[in-house]
Design an enzyme around this catalytic site. Structure first.
Site, mmCIF file in Angstrom:
data_model
loop_
_atom_site.group_PDB
_atom_site.id
_atom_site.type_symbol
_atom_site.label_atom_id
_atom_site.label_comp_id
_atom_site.label_asym_id
_atom_site.label_seq_id
_atom_site.Cartn_x
_atom_site.Cartn_y
_atom_site.Cartn_z
ATOM 1 N N ASP A 291 -6.899 -10.485 -1.329
ATOM 2 C CA ASP A 291 -6.694 -9.872 -0.022
ATOM 3 C C ASP A 291 -6.748 -10.997 1.016
ATOM 4 O O ASP A 291 -7.823 -11.420 1.433
ATOM 5 C CB ASP A 291 -7.797 -8.836 0.221
ATOM 6 N N ASP A 437 -2.928 6.009 7.646
ATOM 7 C CA ASP A 437 -3.801 4.963 7.110
ATOM 8 C C ASP A 437 -5.224 5.518 6.957
ATOM 9 O O ASP A 437 -5.446 6.727 7.042
ATOM 10 C CB ASP A 437 -3.727 3.741 8.034
ATOM 11 N N ASP A 550 -3.664 0.769 -1.288
ATOM 12 C CA ASP A 550 -3.920 -0.514 -0.625
ATOM 13 C C ASP A 550 -5.200 -1.102 -1.212
ATOM 14 O O ASP A 550 -5.905 -0.460 -1.992
ATOM 15 C CB ASP A 550 -4.044 -0.261 0.877
ATOM 16 N N ARG A 609 -0.145 -2.580 -2.930
ATOM 17 C CA ARG A 609 -0.192 -3.952 -2.408
ATOM 18 C C ARG A 609 -0.380 -4.960 -3.542
ATOM 19 O O ARG A 609 0.250 -6.010 -3.556
ATOM 20 C CB ARG A 609 -1.310 -4.109 -1.364
ATOM 21 N N ASP A 625 -0.102 -8.211 4.733
ATOM 22 C CA ASP A 625 -0.496 -8.293 6.140
ATOM 23 C C ASP A 625 0.168 -9.486 6.828
ATOM 24 O O ASP A 625 -0.449 -10.522 7.075
ATOM 25 C CB ASP A 625 -2.013 -8.389 6.251
ATOM 26 N N HIS A 683 5.222 -1.032 10.414
ATOM 27 C CA HIS A 683 3.771 -0.863 10.301
ATOM 28 C C HIS A 683 3.104 -1.789 11.300
ATOM 29 O O HIS A 683 3.661 -2.833 11.661
ATOM 30 C CB HIS A 683 3.322 -1.183 8.872
#
Length: 949
Positions: A291, A437, A550, A609, A625, A683
């Protein structure tokens, strides 16, 4: 005494404060370099040279399906078992494991769709130096050299690929730790054994030594040469985290040499160029799902997903390497032409240098075994087919998922959702999905709804359904530790959580605070998870609610490198063995849940993701991201191209950028680019200003509307490409070299691409651009600007002036593309609308295309569909059924045919399958050579001929 949650709360608050500030940039210090990863550092310290491994040819066994033989490391006397398979479809599989490991080593399950079928290997020759095996075709063979061990795959006199040619095969065998009692005992036994051997060596049978080498039973484990322990072998610390390593060092490594190759691709996910760079002066490319917030561009750092597949291409051949290992992996690339300028290469040519270009690749994984599939092509599409035969093809999504998706973190409540939905209607912009979300849940408890903000979710979903629209809600795999939360209680009671090294439930910090992590490597856990999507379990859910997974790397805010500790346990296996598969399993279980809730009828849509090889079977991915910066817009193209090359076609990037706020020019350009990428979703971060398409003034709203509408007019073509990807494994969004493999000018292009074979797209990705230069490939090819119908010759760099409304797109001469010109509020509203066919003639005045139609959302497409070949030749346009056994009907009809590069006919006749003839009205634009046939009126699913006379 403070609880763990109370102690950690300030840490989470601080972390969130930084994250939500909107100024976060990646802190590279949070993520390891190769030097900080002990196994990578150890393996990289090995330099090319003569390998210590040799093949014991006397142990060779050749059956109808495989060859096996033992390898021995002459330094430590450890034996390995080599297995070599010839697979159907021009592939070779090489497996290397310890002959007698102290305990089993991890072998990746569930990724291969079946055990790959084999074909017979035959022995061509053998001597004391090695063996030669046939790979079927007379000219294709494998040469196995014994001392040192090496494999060469040959075609004729050409070496296609070599393994261990640089001597970098390494296999850290499992061993007892030196400070344990058992190690001391075995060391004593070893000492006694060596003394006995020395005493009796002069009287020994002269064949004894050879016999001992050939018989592993004659060589006790303890007799192995003592090996030196190095830092990080048995314990490793990074920042404040310690990784206990009860199994000790277990890394594996192998080098591959690719003669004649200068271009290699794949091994996503990295925010880097399409053509992979050499890594000699920096870190290797890293494959370790992490991440990484607002990731840095143009470096080999690991990101959210890992697909250990590399393609190599030159003008003569395409090959691939699939390294089936789910542990942390590093990939080193070197080349003998790296750094040479074009002038330098020309100088070599003028001076008569005969050095063959070569790329060398080395794979290094922390644990597991070596299990590698060599895909021998020889064409790009052969490699796609070979890889698809191993791991499957792209899931065929519902048509709605191919439309436009509107998302942000977060739409505030049901009223906000309704207002955004109405805004699209008010501004005449189509969309199919609106997304929720993490804030939609009850305190970050997934499978729930905030009781105040989303009190009546079915009412909200029904309102969308009435407009033939859908919703996606997030369901992450970190589960809030809360005794009042049903999901947590069930997982704990069933002992489905991943365990820590001491046997307790592993807990880490994520959005809910203290969270447990379900063990998705367990089939029973995945079955249970799937059952939670049933309508009577997931309260408030309906048929038009799909799912977003996610944070499934997994993300652990207080873990090493923001992920899970490697010594956490999945049953008998450490997390280090399975890490890169975690997200793969989460998406697998979620997709199965959506299928089950419909009784196996409805195709699911699941976005993930994190991903691994085989993730294409379960849905879509996105590039994570990103940021509202021009460079992030640019990098989205090679990132998605790289994913498509390794099977994951359903890729896109957050339109507008997730972090920061785009200016209007960047936002418009991103919509224009996103409209021509497979997954099309806007997004934005919680801390950014709202950016619905109508919030930037009427002029920009109109530009965004036009980009989205272009997506919807092309849905028939997009849907056809998804169908082909599902059937063949070929990428939807593809580099030009895939279709023009002999043209070196295409090999490194990454600012333009093809959608299927027939559309070439060059998005505008430079701020303030007044023009772009597109390379149009194909020496005898013509291309038509889809907006102006202007014709251009291939094999040229074309400068294209652009304005803010420009999206440079070209249709290949020789193609037929179906469109739907009547754009409505969603794709479902357009299902029965008529088609317009765009026929672009080539220099031979011919063209071909296809039309595919099904119900758009069920698995009935396997039997109930329309698939027709459209072809133009000798002034006749015809439609022929490609699937006469399939049963499906449509009320859609052909309302217009536009022929580019045409001549004016005297008349146009339509002949339908019932034998009836009628005259068709037409217009002809002589200045552009465009012929438009108006309202021919035939059914889209029927046989017909249109004759130009």
């Amino acid at each position: 005494m403070a609880t763990f949650t109370e102690r950690m709360a300030p840490v989470l608050v601080l972390w969130l404060a930084v994250f939500l500030s909107g100024t976060w940039a990646v802190d590279k210090g949070n993520f390891k370099t190769c030097d900080q990863s002990s196994f990578c550092k150890r393996q990289r310290a090995l330099k090319p040279g003569e390998s210590p491994y040799r093949a014991l040819l006397e142990t060779m066994e050749l059956t109808n399906t495989r060859l096996t033989l033992q390898l021995i490391n002459d330094n430590n006397k450890v034996r390995l078992l080599l297995e070599l398979y010839r697979l159907q479809g021009n592939m070779t599989r090489v497996k290397i494991n310890e002959l007698k490991p102290l305990k089993p080593r991890y072998e990746v399950p569930d990724v291969l769709i079946r055990e790959p079928p084999t074909e017979p290997l035959s022995l061509l020759s053998q001597d004391e130096n090695g063996v030669v095996l046939s790979l079927g075709a007379e000219s294709q063979r494998v040469i196995l050299s014994a001392r040192p061990f090496r494999l060469d795959i040959m075609e004729g006199r050409e070496v296609v690929m070599s393994l261990n040619s640089r001597g970098l095969l390494a296999f850290e065998h499992l061993r007892m730790r030196k400070d344990t009692f058992s190690y001391k005992v075995t060391s004593t036994v070893a000492s006694v054994w060596n003394n006995i051997k020395r005493v009796f060596s002069s009287q020994a049978d002269p064949e004894a030594e050879k016999k001992e080498e050939a018989d592993p039973a004659a060589q006790p484990e303890a007799a192995k040469e003592e090996e030196k322990d190095e830092d990080g072998m048995w314990e490793e610390t990074f920042k404040s985290h310690t990784d206990s390593k009860p199994n000790g060092p277990s890394a594996v490594s192998l080098d591959f040499s690719l003669p004649g190759v200068e271009h290699v691709y794949g091994i996503p996910e990295h925010a880097d160029t399409l053509r992979l760079k050499t890594t000699e002066n920096g870190d290797p490319y890293r494959l370790y799902n992490l991440d990484v917030f607002q990731y840095e561009l143009y470096n080999p750092m690991a990101l959210y997903g890992a697909v250990p597949v590399m393609l190599a291409h030159n003008a003569q051949r395409t090959t691939g390497v699939f390294w089936l290992n789910a542990a942390e992996t590093w990939v080193d690339i070197s080349s003998n032409t790296a750094g040479k300028t074009v002038f330098g290469k020309m100088l070599d040519y003028v001076q008569g240098s005969n050095e063959t270009p070569q790329t060398d690749v080395r794979w290094i994984s922390e644990s597991g075994i070596i299990d590698v599939f060599i895909m021998l092509g020889p064409t790009p599409k052969d490699v796609f087919s070979q890889y698809a035969s191993l791991t499957g093809t792209q899931a065929f999504p519902p048509l709605a998922a191919v439309g436009y998706h509107q998302c942000r973190w977060n739409y505030n409540d049901q009223e906000d959702v309704a207002a955004v939905d109405a805004g699209f209607d008010e501004h005449d912009i189509p969309y199919d999905y609106i997304w929720l979300d993490i804030e939609h849940t009850d305190g970050k408890r997934y499978f729930t709804w905030d009781p105040h903000k989303f009190a009546t979710p079915k009412e909200m979903l029904q309102g969308l359904s009435d407009k033939k629209r859908k919703m996606v809600a997030i369901v992450d795999p970190h589960i809030k530790v809360d005794s009042n939360y049903k999901i947590h209680n069930e997982i704990r009671s069933r002992s489905f959580y991943i365990k820590n090294k001491d046997g307790g439930d592993y807990e880490g910090w994520c959005w809910p605070g203290s969270a447990g992590y379900p063990d998705f490597t367990r089939a029973d856990m995945r079955d249970w998870w799937a059952s939670m999507f049933a309508y009577d379990q997931y309260e408030g859910s309906m048929k038009n609610l799909d799912t977003w997974n996610d944070m499934n790397e997994p993300s652990v805010f207080n873990g090493p490198e923001v992920t899970m500790h490697k010594d956490a346990m999945h049953g008998a296996w450490e997390h280090r063995d399975v890490h890169n598969m975690y997200g793969f399993y989460v998406q697998m279980a979620t997709a199965e849940g959506l299928i089950q809730r419909s009784g196996g009828v409805e195709r699911p849509f699941v976005l993930t993701r994190a991903f691994f090889a085989g993730s294409q079977r379960y849905g879509a991915v996105w590039t994570g991201d990103n940021a509202a910066e021009w460079e992030h817009l640019k990098i989205s193209i090679p990132m998605c191209l790289s994913l498509g090359l390794v099977g994951i076609s359903f890729c896109g990037a957050d339109v507008g950028g997730f972090f920061k706020s785009p200016n209007t020019e960047l936002l418009v350009r991103w919509y224009q680019a996103g409209a021509y990428q497979p997954f099309f979703r806007a997004h934005a971060h919680l801390d950014t200003p709202r950016r619905e398409p109508w919030l930037f003034g009427p002029e920009n709203t109109a530009l965004i509307r036009e980009a989205v509408r272009q997506r919807y007019t092309l849905l028939p073509y997009w849907y056809l490409q998804f169908y082909h990807a599902h059937r063949t494994g070929e990428p939807i969004m593809r580099p030009l070299w895939v279709e023009y493999p002999e043209d070196p000018a295409t090999f490194a292009l990454e600012d333009e691409y093809l959608i299927g074979r027939d559309l070439l797209v060059h998005p505008v990705t430079e701020e303030g651009a007044r023009g772009v230069t597109a390379y149009l490939p194909g020496k005898d090819q013509v291309w038509f600007d889809v907006h102006t119908f202007q014709k251009h010759n291939g094999a040229q760099n074309l400068y294209i002036p652009v304005t803010m409304s420009s999206i440079p797109v070209f249709q290949r001469g020789g193609s037929i593309i179906p469109r739907k010109i009547r754009v409505r509020r969603s794709s479902s509203c357009m299902m029965q609308d008529p088609y317009t066919l765009y026929v672009a003639l080539n220099l031979q005045r011919t063209a071909e295309g296809e039309l595919y139609i099904d119900d758009g959302h069920t698995f009935n497409y396997e039997k109930e569909f329309i698939h027709r070949r459209l072809s133009f030749a000798n002034n006749v346009l015809s439609s022929v059924n490609l699937a006469p056994e399939a049963q499906f009907s449509t009320s859609s009809w052909i309302e217009r045919i536009v022929i580019l590069g045409a001549s004016k006919p005297s008349k146009v006749l339509l002949k339908t399958d019932d034998g009836q003839e009628s005259q068709v009205e037409f217009d002809f634009d002589a200045s552009m050579s465009v012929l438009t046939l108006r309202k021919p009126g035939m059914n889209a699913g029927a046989d017909w001929n249109v004759m130009l006379q």
